[in-house]
Design an enzyme around this catalytic site. Structure first.
Site, PDB file in Angstrom:
ATOM      1  N   GLU A 281      82.728  41.441  62.178  1.00 49.63           N
ATOM      2  CA  GLU A 281      82.195  41.818  63.322  1.00 49.63           C
ATOM      3  C   GLU A 281      82.217  40.124  64.316  1.00 49.63           C
ATOM      4  O   GLU A 281      81.527  39.640  64.407  1.00 49.63           O
ATOM      5  CB  GLU A 281      80.200  41.822  63.424  1.00 49.63           C
ATOM      6  CG  GLU A 281      80.346  42.178  64.859  1.00 49.63           C
ATOM      7  CD  GLU A 281      79.110  42.469  65.042  1.00 49.63           C
ATOM      8  OE1 GLU A 281      78.387  41.854  66.097  1.00 49.63           O
ATOM      9  OE2 GLU A 281      77.398  43.155  63.689  1.00 49.63           O
ATOM     10  N   LYS A 413      65.453  47.109  48.006  1.00 45.34           N
ATOM     11  CA  LYS A 413      66.566  47.683  47.956  1.00 45.34           C
ATOM     12  C   LYS A 413      66.339  49.260  48.493  1.00 45.34           C
ATOM     13  O   LYS A 413      66.915  49.296  49.078  1.00 45.34           O
ATOM     14  CB  LYS A 413      67.492  47.654  47.400  1.00 45.34           C
ATOM     15  CG  LYS A 413      68.071  46.270  46.512  1.00 45.34           C
ATOM     16  CD  LYS A 413      69.693  47.011  45.616  1.00 45.34           C
ATOM     17  CE  LYS A 413      69.677  45.432  44.565  1.00 45.34           C
ATOM     18  NZ  LYS A 413      68.772  44.712  43.547  1.00 45.34           N
ATOM     19  N   HIS A 587      81.788  42.036  73.967  1.00 45.53           N
ATOM     20  CA  HIS A 587      82.197  42.768  72.828  1.00 45.53           C
ATOM     21  C   HIS A 587      83.466  43.177  72.734  1.00 45.53           C
ATOM     22  O   HIS A 587      84.339  43.039  72.341  1.00 45.53           O
ATOM     23  CB  HIS A 587      81.319  44.168  72.953  1.00 45.53           C
ATOM     24  CG  HIS A 587      80.527  43.325  71.241  1.00 45.53           C
ATOM     25  ND1 HIS A 587      80.184  43.693  70.134  1.00 45.53           N
ATOM     26  CD2 HIS A 587      78.956  42.703  71.598  1.00 45.53           C
ATOM     27  CE1 HIS A 587      78.986  43.328  69.300  1.00 45.53           C
ATOM     28  NE2 HIS A 587      78.173  42.613  70.357  1.00 45.53           N
TER      29      HIS A 587
END
Length: 602
Positions: A281, A413, A587
């Site tokens: 990212e 989890k 971004h």
């Protein structure tokens, strides 16, 4: 000057003169070459010039199978009636003739020339050094005559350029042919074919070959042939496949490359850390790095470890709820707890049982056992201890039915309130005071704007969404990136990212107090993916590689504080970007691909 020239004649390598043999005369030589040429030009497919029309094919196919069925039926009748086989009727004789005719036609149809190529290959396709020498001698005779006193130039070097076969164009919808790699040679080729045909299980390649890299290479080629899809972009070289055998991954075909960036220095508890982050990212590392800069310029952050204990909760069942309650009282009794702790602690020299928390649902009992695990994340360690306790309780309560060693009351989890409230792994709180000057110059925003945004977004907004442990901006972004870089279990990012971010104006509203509280960071510095070369290097960068012999568990606890400090930096930077309206622009600049993604897969 009268220079005689003669035209070059075609030379066929199949005709080479012996050492004591004289050359043929010109007219005989030309005749011989013409005969050789005619011999070479004969095509095997010309042996049977039969028509191959669709109707003819259907006729001979039908005749072949019909006659075969008739003859086999007659043969069975003769055996049953004890009739001699050589006694044939007129119909049987016609059937035999028809069978022979259909066989001849079918041989021609399926290519008798293909069979003849093996017979004539030695004559037509052979090429040796004598043939090449003969051609060079023939070419050398095409120069000036030496009897006229002309210097004979050296024959030019003959260079034979290899001709690449034409590449067939492949439509976008066609299925590409499986790639043939270096693994497809010799013995490996036979193994690949056996795996494709199902004769050899893919999972057994490592044990059969004794070479993990070779097994991965063969398995990768098998996948390409079965699926028809290229795996060319998946790297195979440069990885130690022995290091993951029986520990990290089964049936490998390569490894995925994830870029690792560095954020920092992060000034935490008076020490500087360079934080490795593995992510795809864009803008994430840059944003976290800006947060680290703001924390550093304001004097650093402080991190406190609140709890340290991994949990496992088996589920057991009784005939009645009363019996389940009796076991609950038994395990929660402080006197009985000592006996259970002794049984549990025998599983490992690092495992130490801390507490047992029980919950009843009807006649089912869930026992949540919590223990310290040293520098390991500890799931295997705590599971072994729980199994010892269950075996001990089975003797005390013979009517106890063990449903499963994990009853989801752990909870592993999965987002769960029990982890949010009671904690799991390392429970950490990290705080920092960011000065007004840093907020304005580094973060490009105002303290009051950050406080208001945090209340309306991270607190009120998350409550409106019914969030469970998600009272933050993007804690999981930082947790996942650090987890992957340091060899942690990425799936445990779910509960490890439980975080509540608090912001408050202090010092008469001039400075910003920011904190993150994370009750269930599940990390370790030994075991699992931490022993891989790349992940081990990242742990070494943080100074937490391996187990701490002097203070067991201190490396894992320090790693948890680094994770919390990195989350603090990431929260501070992202909230500032949203507050100042910089999020979209950043971004668009750092997290937008310019490549064409419309190409079809191959």
């Amino acid at each position: 000057m009268d220079v005689r020239r003669r035209s070059e004649e075609p030379v066929y390598p199949s005709k080479v003169f012996a050492a004591d043999e004289k050359p043929l005369k010109p007219h005989k030589k030309q005749q011989q070459q013409q005969e050789d040429k005619n011999t070479l030009l004969i095509d095997a497919s010309d042996a049977l010039p039969l028509p191959l029309y669709l109707t003819t094919n259907g006729l001979f196919f039908t005749m072949f199978f019909s006659v075969m069925y008739f003859l086999l039926s007659r043969w069975r009748e003769k055996i049953r009636n004890s009739t001699p086989l050589h006694v044939v009727t007129l119909s049987e004789l016609g059937a035999i003739v028809s069978l022979i005719a259909s066989v001849i036609y079918l041989l021609g149809f399926f290519g008798i020339g293909f069979v003849q190529t093996f017979v004539s290959r030695g004559n037509n396709d052979s090429w040796d050094e004598n043939d090449e020498e003969f051609l060079l001698k023939e070419d050398s005779r095409c120069g000036p005559a030496t009897t006229l006193g002309c210097a004979v130039p050296a024959p030019p070097a003959r260079q034979i350029a290899p001709m690449a076969p034409p590449q067939p164009s492949m439509s976008m919808v066609e299925k590409p042919a499986p790639l043939i790699t270096s693994a497809s040679s010799g013995e490996d080729e036979e193994i690949i074919k056996s795996v494709v045909q199902g004769k050899i299980p893919s999972y057994s390649l490592e044990s059969k070959l004794g070479d993990c890299k070779r097994a991965a290479s063969i398995r990768k080629e098998v996948m390409q042939r079965i699926t028809g899809k290229s795996l060319e972009g998946l790297p195979l070289e440069g990885f130690n496949y022995e290091s993951i055998l029986g520990q990290c991954c089964e049936m490998p075909i390569g490894y995925v490359q994830i870029p690792v960036g560095i954020a920092g220095p992060l000034l935490l508890n008076g020490k500087e850390f360079s934080v490795p982050m593995a992510t795809t990212e864009g803008c994430l590392v840059a944003s976290t790095n800006r947060g680290c800069k703001a924390i550093y310029a304001s004097g650093g952050a402080t991190c406190i470890l609140l709890r340290d204990g991994m949990t496992r909760a088996p589920c057991v069942r009784f005939g009645t709820a009363k019996r389940a309650a009796e076991l609950k009282f038994f395990v929660e009794d402080p006197i009985k707890f000592e006996s259970l702790a002794n049984v549990f602690n025998q599983s490992s020299r690092f495992a130490r049982l801390q507490r047992i928390q029980c919950a009843i649902a009807g006649k089912n009992l869930y026992m949540r056992l919590c223990c310290s695990t040293g520098d390991a994340m500890g799931m295997n360690m705590v599971s072994k201890g729980v199994q010892n306790v269950l075996d001990y309780l089975q003797n005390e309560y013979p009517d106890m039915d063990v449903i499963g060693i994990s009853g989801n009351f752990c909870s592993d989890k999965k987002p769960a309130a029990v982890n949010w409230i009671e904690g799991r792994g390392k429970s950490v709180v990290c705080e920092a005071i960011i000065t007004e000057e840093v907020v304005k110059k580094v973060l490009k925003t105002e303290v009051a704007a950050l406080v208001e945004l945090n209340m309306l977004k991270n607190l009120t907004g998350s409550a409106m969404a019914g969030a469970l442990g998600g009272f933050n901006a993007h804690a999981s972004n930082i947790v996942s990136a650090v987890f992957i870089a340091t060899g942690q279990d990425p799936a445990q990012n779910i509960e490890s990212s439980h975080c509540i971010t608090m912001m408050e104006a202090v010092n008469d509203g001039k400075d910003l107090h920011i904190s993150v509280t994370m009750p269930s960071i599940e990390v370790g510095t030994v075991g699992g993916g931490t022993q891989l070369a790349s992940q081990s290097a990242c742990l070494n960068l943080l100074g937490v590689k391996g187990a701490n012999r002097e203070a067991p568990g201190s490396n894992a606890r320090l790693l948890a504080t680094v994770v919390a400090g990195s989350v603090l930096a990431g929260e501070l930077s992202l909230m500032s970007a949203i507050s100042s309206g910089q999020l979209v622009n950043s971004h668009m600049k750092y997290n937008r691909s310019t490549k064409d993604v419309t190409k079809a897969s191959s």
